[in-house]
Enzyme design. Structure first.
Site, PDB file in Angstrom:
ATOM      1  N   GLY A 491       0.828  -1.198   0.000  1.00 40.70           N
ATOM      2  CA  GLY A 491       0.000   0.000   0.000  1.00 40.70           C
ATOM      3  C   GLY A 491       0.860   1.245   0.000  1.00 40.70           C
ATOM      4  CB  VAL A 492       1.373   4.060  -1.805  1.00 39.79           C
ATOM      5  CG1 VAL A 492       2.077   5.397  -1.745  1.00 39.79           C
ATOM      6  CG2 VAL A 492       2.269   3.019  -2.433  1.00 39.79           C
ATOM      7  N   GLY A 493       0.381   5.379   1.150  1.00 40.63           N
ATOM      8  CA  GLY A 493      -0.539   6.347   1.759  1.00 40.63           C
ATOM      9  C   GLY A 493       0.147   7.665   1.970  1.00 40.63           C
ATOM     10  CG  PHE A 495       3.127   7.454   7.588  1.00 42.93           C
ATOM     11  CD1 PHE A 495       3.170   8.281   8.700  1.00 42.93           C
ATOM     12  CD2 PHE A 495       4.024   6.405   7.501  1.00 42.93           C
ATOM     13  CE1 PHE A 495       4.108   8.067   9.693  1.00 42.93           C
ATOM     14  CE2 PHE A 495       4.962   6.192   8.491  1.00 42.93           C
ATOM     15  CZ  PHE A 495       5.005   7.025   9.590  1.00 42.93           C
ATOM     16  CE  LYS A 497       7.200   4.062  -2.779  1.00 46.01           C
ATOM     17  NZ  LYS A 497       8.483   4.039  -3.468  1.00 46.01           N
ATOM     18  CE  LYS A 512       0.480   2.991   7.208  1.00 42.63           C
ATOM     19  NZ  LYS A 512      -0.556   3.845   7.685  1.00 42.63           N
ATOM     20  CG  ASP A 608      -7.248   9.353   7.274  1.00 38.50           C
ATOM     21  OD1 ASP A 608      -8.327   9.590   6.682  1.00 38.50           O
ATOM     22  OD2 ASP A 608      -6.188   9.097   6.681  1.00 38.50           O
TER      23      ASP A 608
END
Ligand SMILES: *[C@@H]1O[C@H](CO)[C@@H](O)[C@H](O)[C@H]1NC(C)=O
Ligand SMILES: *[C@@H]1O[C@H](CO)[C@@H](O)[C@H](O)[C@H]1NC(C)=O
Ligand SMILES: *[C@@H]1O[C@H](CO)[C@@H](O)[C@H](O)[C@H]1NC(C)=O
Ligand SMILES: *[C@@H]1O[C@H](CO)[C@@H](O)[C@H](O)[C@H]1NC(C)=O
Ligand SMILES: *[C@@H]1O[C@H](CO)[C@@H](O)[C@H](O)[C@H]1NC(C)=O
Ligand SMILES: *[C@@H]1O[C@H](CO)[C@@H](O)[C@H](O)[C@H]1NC(C)=O
Ligand SMILES: *[C@@H]1O[C@H](CO)[C@@H](O)[C@H](O)[C@H]1NC(C)=O
Length: 815
Positions: A491-493, A495, A497, A512, A608
Site C-alpha cells: 500500500g501507499v498512503g 505517510f 509506503k 510503514k 482518518d
C-alpha cells in the site's frame, strides 16, 4: 594450565546442564562468598562462605584485625555476622572476574565490640571500581546487608574500604556473584522526565526495597539468585481493603520471564483489592517507601494473575508518585490470555525532593463494578548518579558540600588563572568572567562523568519484549522487508509506503516507512509511538514497534491477512461480504474507535476514519488501523503532510473544515460515511457518475430523507437486508453525518445501536465474529457457564456495556 582447562570444561558442562534443566536455577560463573575475620569457612543454607584468610591474594591490607562476636541474631544467616574484619587504614579486596557483566556485590554489616574496637563507632567509605557505594557510613546496631549490582567490564573487581579520619572500617561478610545477563535491562523507560530512556549499562544499582506482595516474606533459600523478598505489609496503605492471595501452584512460567526474574513464591502470592467488600469501591492499592531524594530509581513491577478464575479482561493503571507508568496495562494481552503467566515491567523515576516513593495500582475502567486489581512483587533500585555515587550523604551534609565546593573552586581558580594567562591578550574581562562560570560547569562534568557514559548512543539494540515500546534496529527491518523490496509493497498512503515483512521469528508484519524527519521530530515520534503502543484492543491493529534510527520514521504493525474493508466493497475482484459480515465489521470498527475515544484519560482522535483504514484479519474481524499517528506534533507534520487539513477527502467533518477543530465527533462523522459506503458498496466520491450521485453522502442522505434508502442498497446485498434493520442502520448513519458535531451521537451510542441492528438481523447466520455482549449475557441467564462467557469475550475490552454486563453476572453468581 591443566587445572584452568578443567575448570573451563566444568563450566561448559555445567552451563549446558543449566540449559537442559533450567529448573536447577542459575549457576553463576563468578561466585565469591567470603566470611571476613573468621578462621574457618561457614555454611549458610547450601552455600559455603570461605574465610578471607584462606586466600591471601584476595585481601591486601596494611593491617588486618579479625574480630569475633558471640551475640546471637535470629536470622538464618546470623553466622555471617559473628565475625568481622577490622581495618584501621585503607584496604582492598580484589576478586578475579571471569565473566564480564552484571554482578551482585553484597556487603554484610553487624557491629559488636572486640578488643577495644567498638564497631558501632566505626565510620568509613566503601567503593567498588569507580563507584562510591557507601560514604561516611555508620551502623550503630542490628545487622544489615547492602546489595548492589555492578556491570564489571574488567577482569577484576576491587572493593576499597576507607576509614574516616580517626576512625576505622569493618565488614562481616561479602559476596561477589555473577547475575544472568537479562536480569537488569540495558535501558528503561523514564517517567515524568523529558528523556524517554535511561541507559543503565554503566550504572551501578543499589537494591533499596525488594518486596513480595501478599504478606509473605520469601527467604534467599527460595530464590535462585539468593535474594530476600520482604513482606509488603509494613508498606501497604490499609484503606481500600487489601487482601492477600496465595496460589503458588497456579504460576506457569513460559520462556520469559524465567524464575531468575522472580521465583514462584513471589509470583504465587499477591496483594489484591477486595472489591467484594464495597460494591461501589473504586480505589487503588498503594504502598509507600522511603527513598533518598536526588536519585533516579529503577522500579520493577511483577504481575501474575493468580487471582482471576477466568480470563476476563484485565487492564490496570500503574502509578509512581501519582504519575502514570501505564494508564492501560492490558495484562490479558501481555500474558497471551494465559492465567498464571508472570509479567514484569520496568520504569525509571527521578525522586527530587520528597523522601517517599509511592506506588499505586488501580483499575483502568472506573465503570467496572468488581475491578480486579493486584500486584505480586516490587523492586526498587537506586541508580548511581552522574558522579558514580550511590551515597546520599553528599546531598545531605551541607558542611561537606561546602568543603568540597570550596576545594573545587580553589582548584579551579588556580587552573583558570593559568589558563587566563594564555587568553589575556585577546579576551576582555567580561568575557573572561563568563568563561569562568562555564569552565566550572564543564570541569565538574568531566570529573564526575569519569569512566561513565552519560549519553544514549543511537545504536541501541532491540528492546526486550517486556517493554511497552518496541524499538527495532534498522537492519532488522531491512532484513524483514528484503531491503524495502518494491515487490513487497502492499500500500501507499499519505505517510509513505507500506511493505509486507517477515520478522526473524516468522511474525508477519506491515512496515510503514515515512519520510525522514528533523532532529526535534524524533523525540515526539518516539513518545507518540510509545503512547500508542499502550493502546491494545482486539479491534485495533496492534503496533508492534518502530524504528527511528538514521532519521527513519518507520512504524511496524501486525499484518492483516485480508487487507482493507475498502477492497471488499468495490472496485476489485474480492468476493462480496454478506450483510451480516458487513454489520459485524461495522460493530468491530466501532468498538475499536470507542476504545480510542474512552480507553484512556485523554481521548485519542483517529482523524482518518475510512474504509481503507479498517482492516480485516483472516477471520474477517475488523481492526482499526493508523490511529493516532496523525496526531503527532508539528515537527513531524511539516515533513510528511504538506497541508494543514488531515483526513481524507469525502470523509472529512465539514465542521472541521470551517472551525479547524477536531473532536471525537469528527471521527463519528467519518464513521457515518463508512456506514453508507458499506451499505451502498460504492466509493465515497465517484466522479464517473452523474452529478447528483458523485458524492455518496449527499446522495445517500437525499434517499434517506425520502425514505427510499432500499433503492440504493448494494445490489450484491439484494434480499439480505431486513427492512427494520435497514431503517435503523440508515438512521444511525444519518445522525453521524449531522452538520453540527453536537447533534452527532458518540461512538458508544453508535456501537450500541449497531449491536441492536445486528440483533434485528436475528441469530441464524453463524459468521458473526462480533457477537453482542448482551446476547451472550442472555445466554448466560439460561445457564451457560461463567467460564465460557469470559473466554468468549476475552480480549474484547470494548468498554462500558461489556463491563456492566459482566458485573451484573457476577452479582447473579454470588446470590
Ligand atoms: C569466636 O568466639 C567463640 C566463643 O565466644 C569461640 O567458640 C569461637 O571459636 C570463636 N571463633 C573464632 C573464629 O575465633
Ligand atoms: C559502642 O558505641 C555505641 C555508640 O557510640 C555506644 O552506644 C555503646 O555503649 C558502645 N559500647 C561499648 C561496649 O562501649
Ligand atoms: C555492561 O557494559 C558493557 C560495556 O559498556 C556493555 O556492552 C554491556 O551490555 C553491559 N551489560 C549490561 C548487562 O548492562
Ligand atoms: C499480614 O499479616 C499480619 C500478621 O500475620 C496481619 O496482622 C496483617 O493484617 C496482614 N495484612 C494483610 C493485608 O492481610
Ligand atoms: C520455600 O518455599 C516453600 C513453598 O512455599 C516452603 O514450603 C519452604 O518452607 C520455603 N523454604 C524456605 C527456606 O523458606
Ligand atoms: C493472609 O495472611 C495471613 C497472615 O499471614 C494468613 O493468616 C491468611 O491465611 C492469609 N490469607 C490468605 C487468603 O492467604
Ligand atoms: C489512584 O492513584 C492515582 C495516583 O495517585 C490517583 O490519581 C487516582 O485518583 C487514584 N484513584 C482513586 C480511585 O483513588
Amino acid at each position: 594450565m591443566m587445572a584452568g582447562g578443567t575448570i573451563r570444561l566444568l563450566i561448559g558442562v555445567s552451563s549446558i546442564l543449566y540449559l537442559i534443566c533450567g529448573s536447577l536455577g542459575f549457576n553463576p560463573v563468578d561466585k565469591h562468598l567470603i566470611t571476613c575475620g573468621s578462621k574457618t569457612n561457614v555454611k549458610v543454607g547450601d552455600r559455603v562462605f570461605v574465610s578471607d584468610e584462606s586466600d591471601s591474594s584476595i585481601l591486601s591490607t596494611p593491617q588486618k584485625i579479625s574480630g569475633n562476636s558471640s551475640s546471637i541474631s535470629s536470622s538464618f544467616d546470623s553466622v555471617l555476622y559473628q565475625s568481622a574484619r577490622i581495618f584501621s587504614g585503607t584496604s582492598l579486596y580484589t576478586f578475579p572476574i571471569r565473566k564480564q557483566g552484571r554482578h551482585w556485590v553484597r556487603l554484610y554489616f553487624s557491629p559488636f565490640v572486640h578488643e577495644g574496637y567498638n564497631l558501632s563507632t566505626a565510620k568509613f567509605s566503601v567503593s567498588a571500581q569507580t563507584f562510591t557505594l557507601l560514604k561516611e557510613f555508620k551502623i550503630e546496631s542490628g545487622y544489615r546487608m547492602r546489595e548492589y549490582s555492578l556491570n564489571i567490564t574488567s577482569d577484576s573487581l576491587v572493593l576499597t574500604f576507607t576509614p574516616a579520619t580517626n576512625s576505622f572500617a569493618f565488614i562481616n561478610a561479602l559476596e561477589v556473584v555473577s547475575l544472568p545477563d537479562e536480569l537488569i535491562p540495558e535501558d528503561a523507560i523514564t517517567i515524568g522526565s523529558k528523556e524517554n530512556h535511561q541507559n543503565l549499562r554503566k550504572r551501578a544499582l543499589e537494591t533499596v526495597e525488594r518486596v513480595n506482595m501478599g504478606n509473605e516474606t520469601v527467604s534467599p533459600q527460595n530464590d535462585t539468585l539468593w535474594r530476600l523478598w520482604v513482606s509488603d505489609d509494613p508498606y501497604l496503605t490499609h484503606n481500600g481493603f487489601p487482601t492477600n492471595v496465595s496460589k503458588k501452584e497456579a504460576v506457569k512460567y513460559t520462556t520469559w520471564p524465567t524464575e531468575d526474574i522472580a521465583p514462584p513464591s513471589v509470583y504465587g502470592t499477591a496483594t489484591k483489592l477486595d472489591s467484594t467488600r464495597d460494591l461501589s469501591l473504586n480505589a487503588n492499592l498503594t504502598w509507600h517507601f522511603d527513598v533518598d531524594p536526588g536519585f533516579e530509581y529503577l522500579v520493577r513491577f511483577h504481575f501474575c494473575d493468580i487471582v482471576s478464575e477466568s480470563a476476563q479482561p484485565l487492564i490496570l493503571r500503574v502509578f509512581i508518585n501519582s504519575l502514570f507508568v501505564s494508564n492501560s496495562l492490558d495484562l490479558r494481552y501481555l500474558t497471551k490470555n494465559i492465567l498464571g503467566t508472570p509479567y514484569f515491567m520496568d520504569a525509571i523515576m527521578r525522586v527530587s525532593d520528597s523522601e517517599k516513593l509511592t506506588v499505586s495500582v488501580g483499575p483502568n475502567n472506573p465503570d467496572v463494578t468488581y475491578p480486579v486489581v493486584f500486584l505480586n512483587g516490587l523492586e526498587i533500585m537506586k541508580i548511581s548518579n552522574s558522579r558514580g555515587s550511590l551515597d546520599s550523604s553528599f546531598n545531605k551534609s551541607s558542611k561537606m558540600k561546602v568543603g568540597v565546593i570550596v576545594g573545587l573552586a580553589v582548584g579551579l581558580f588556580i587552573a583558570i588563572v593559568l589558563a587566563a594567562v594564555f587568553f589575556l591578550l585577546c579576551r576582555r574581562r567580561r568575557r573572561r568572567r563568563r568563561r569562568l562560570t562555564h569552565a566550572i560547569h564543564s570541569r565538574t562534568d568531566d570529573v564526575m562523568v569519569n569512566g561513565m557514559e552519560s549519553k544514549d548512543t543511537d545504536s541501541t539494540a532491540m528492546f526486550s519484549v517486556s517493554k511497552i515500546g518496541y524499538r527495532f534496529p534498522f537492519v532488522a527491518i531491512q532484513e524483514a522487508t528484503d531491503n524495502f523490496s518494491e515487490n513487497l509493497i502492499v500500500g501507499v498512503g499519505g505517510f509513505g509506503k507500506v511493505y509486507k515483512g517477515v520478522l526473524r521469528d516468522n511474525t508477519k508484519v506491515a512496515v510503514k516507512r515515512g519520510a525522514s524527519y528533523s532532529r526535534q521530530g524524533r523525540a515526539e515520534f518516539r513518545t507518540e509511538i510509545e503512547m500508542l503502543s499502550q493502546f491494545r484492543h482486539r479491534h485495533l491493529v496492534a503496533l508492534i514497534g518502530y524504528c527511528d534510527e538514521k532519521n527513519e520514521m518507520i512504524v511496524i504493525y501486525e499484518y492483516m491477512e485480508n487487507g482493507s474493508l475498502k477492497n471488499y466493497l468495490y472496485g476489485s475482484d474480492f468476493p462480496s461480504l454478506s450483510w451480516r459480515q458487513r454489520l459485524g465489521i461495522c460493530v468491530g470498527a466501532a468498538k475499536g474507535l470507542h476504545y480510542l475515544h474512552t480507553g484512556s484519560t485523554k481521548a485519542i482522535i483517529h482523524r482518518d476514519v475510512k474504509s481503507a483504514n479498517i482492516l480485516l484479519d483472516e477471520n474477517f474481524m475488523a481492526k482499526v488501523a493508523d490511529f493516532g499517528l496523525s496526531k503527532t506534533g508539528p515537527e513531524i507534520d511539516r515533513t510528511h503532510v504538506s497541508t494543514a487539513v488531515k483526513g481524507s477527502f469525502g470523509y472529512l467533518d465539514p465542521e472541521y473544515l470551517t472551525r479547524q477543530q477536531l473532536t471525537e465527533k469528527s471521527d463519528v462523522y467519518s464513521f457515518g460515511v463508512v456506514m453508507y459506503e458499506v451499505l451502498c458498496g460504492r466509493p465515497v466520491i465517484d466522479p464517473s457518475l452523474q452529478r447528483e450521485k458523485v458524492n455518496l453522502v449527499e446522495w445517500a442522505l437525499k434517499w434517506q430523507k425520502d425514505g427510499r434508502l432500499e433503492e440504493i442498497v448494494d445490489p450484491l446485498l439484494a434480499g439480505q437486508v431486513k427492512p427494520d434493520s435497514l431503517k435503523k442502520f440508515g438512521e444511525i448513519a444519518a445522525k453521524c453525518l449531522a452538520k453540527h458535531s453536537v447533534d452527532r451521537p458518540t461512538v458508544g451510542d453508535v456501537l450500541w445501536n449497531l449491536e441492536y441492528v445486528l440483533q434485528l438481523e436475528g441469530n441464524d447466520g453463524r459468521s458473526d465474529h462480533n457477537r453482542r455482549p448482551s446476547l451472550q449475557a442472555d445466554h448466560l441467564e439460561s445457564s451457560v457457564s461463567n467460564a465460557e462467557f469470559s473466554m468468549g469475550s476475552a480480549g474484547d475490552l470494548a468498554g462500558v456495556s461489556m463491563s456492566k454486563v459482566f458485573a451484573q453476572m457476577v452479582k447473579e453468581e454470588m446470590r
